[in-house]
Structures are given as C-alpha cells and as structure tokens.
Scaffold this motif. Structure first.
Motif, PDB file in Angstrom:
ATOM      1  N   SER A  93      -8.688   7.340   2.443  1.00 22.39           N
ATOM      2  CA  SER A  93      -7.810   6.307   2.989  1.00 22.39           C
ATOM      3  C   SER A  93      -8.391   5.663   4.247  1.00 22.39           C
ATOM      4  N   ASP A  94      -8.746   6.512   5.234  1.00 19.34           N
ATOM      5  CA  ASP A  94      -9.080   5.976   6.556  1.00 19.34           C
ATOM      6  C   ASP A  94     -10.552   5.658   6.749  1.00 19.34           C
ATOM      7  N   GLU A  97     -11.565   3.341   2.560  1.00 15.28           N
ATOM      8  CA  GLU A  97     -10.772   2.154   2.265  1.00 15.28           C
ATOM      9  C   GLU A  97     -10.519   1.289   3.494  1.00 15.28           C
ATOM     10  N   LYS A  98     -10.155   1.902   4.614  1.00 16.78           N
ATOM     11  CA  LYS A  98      -9.763   1.124   5.799  1.00 16.78           C
ATOM     12  C   LYS A  98     -10.805   1.128   6.915  1.00 16.78           C
ATOM     13  N   ILE A 100     -11.057   3.017   9.640  1.00 19.34           N
ATOM     14  CA  ILE A 100     -10.325   2.940  10.908  1.00 19.34           C
ATOM     15  C   ILE A 100     -10.407   4.247  11.705  1.00 19.34           C
TER      16      ILE A 100
END
Length: 242
Positions: A93-94, A97-98, A100
C-alpha cells in the motif's frame, strides 16, 4: 495350619466317616480356590495401581509438552507470521502503490518480512509413550486425539513451515541479500530495485499466501491442543480418584 487340617482328615478317616470327610475335603478345596482368587485379585489390583500411576505420569508429561508448544511456539509463531503479512500489506500500500513512507520504514518492513520463527514442536513425551505402548492410555478418545495430533497435525504444520522457509530463503531473502544493502541507508538504486524487480514483487505476493495458509493451519490446531490439554487434565483427576 496344614498340620491342623491333616489331623482332622486323619480323624475322619479313622472313624470311617467318609461322607463327612468328603464334605470336609470339598470345603478345603474351596478354601484353597478362594485363597488363590483373593491372591490374584490383590495382584491385579496392585498391577492396575502401578499402570494407573504410569498412565498419569505420561499424561502429565504430554500435557506439559502441549502447554509449552501452545504458549511458547504456536501462539508466538502465529503473531510473528501475522506481522509478516501486515508488513507485506503495508509495503504494497504505502511503498509500491503510494510511495509515501520513509526509507527507514521501508527497511523496517522488509526486515519484518525477513524474520522467521523456527517452530520446534516437542514430541518427547509422546515418543516415550509410544515406546512403552499406547495401550497404557485407558481413555480411547484421548488416545485417538493424541495419535491424530502427533501423527497427522504436527507433521502437516511442520511441512508447511518447511515449504514456506525454503520458498522464503530461495526467493525474497536471496534477492534482497544479493541486491540491496538493507543494513545501510537505502540508496536510490536500492529503492529502484525494491520497487521494480518483478521477481521480488511476485515472490512477496506469493509468500503472503503461504503465510496466510500457515496462519490458518496454526489457528486450526490451537483450539484442538487447548481442548486436548483440558481433557487430559480431567482424565488425570479421574484416574487419581480410582
């Protein structure tokens, strides 16, 4: 006592009281038989008492082994493997994909993914029981559960662990060790490899399913062991009251 009975027999014979002698002889035989039966009963009681003590001894040892396996191996292994799955989900996720999260967080999550729990299930007490014979366990339900747990469930868990560890070692661990300096500050080259290497990404994804299968298997066996421990404890209480 023997001389006393012999005198009675001789007196009856000398007085030609054959019928009384016959009755006496039958009575004497019955006394001998009753004495033998009592001796056998006492011997059986002593033997059963010894066997019950042995059964309690082995049941206690197995209960201790199962308690240790549950609290010191299986439950910690579930928690560790859940952290590995969570680490993958956060990376996906982090990071993938992101993008961040910081470099330190990336390193921490990969280290978390790399960590392994060497599951060691204790079978010593059960092996000792098998060596003297399972028939010493008088409770057929407990006997069946022990044979199923140690003969099927434990080997299945260990097989999954072995497969996961080999897949992990041959895949993610090797790829990271050969291409990334996780112990140092991540360089852009390191991050590019982590982000773009298809082999690593595919391995991470595949390992997640392996970890989930492992968690599921451990989660299923956990209540079985807990229930078996309780049944053994109740059986020990019953045996002590015999």
């Amino acid at each position: 006592m023997i001389k006393f009975f012999r005198k009675i027999r001789q007196k009856l014979l000398s007085e030609n009281k054959f019928s009384k002698y016959l009755i006496y002889a039958i009575g004497e035989i019955l006394l001998v038989v009753i004495g033998i039966l009592i001796a056998l009963q006492i011997n059986n009681w002593n033997e059963n008492r010894v066997n019950t003590k042995k059964e309690i001894f082995h049941l206690k040892n197995i209960s201790n082994n199962l308690t240790y396996d549950l609290n010191e191996e299986i439950i910690p292994c579930i928690k560790k493997t859940e952290k590995q799955v969570k680490a993958y989900d956060l990376l996906k996720s982090d990071f993938y994909e992101k993008n961040i999260i910081s470099n330190d967080s990336i390193r921490k999550l990969f280290f978390q993914n790399l960590s392994e729990w060497d599951l060691i299930l204790n079978t010593v007490a059960f092996d000792n029981l098998k060596s003297i014979g399972m028939d010493i366990i008088s409770n057929d339900t407990i006997k069946t559960q022990l044979l199923t747990l140690y003969g099927n469930k434990y080997p299945y868990i260990q097989r999954i662990e072995s497969e996961n560890n080999k897949f992990h070692s041959d895949g993610v661990t090797t790829l990271l060790q050969n291409n990334v300096e996780l112990w140092d500050e991540l360089s852009e080259q390191d991050k590019n490899f982590l982000r773009n290497d298809k082999r690593l990404i595919n391995r991470l994804r595949s390992e997640k399913y392996g970890f989930q299968k492992y968690i599921y298997a451990l989660g299923n066996i956990k209540p079985e062991i807990d229930n078996l421990i309780k049944e053994i404890e109740n059986e020990i209480i019953r045996l002590k009251k015999k």
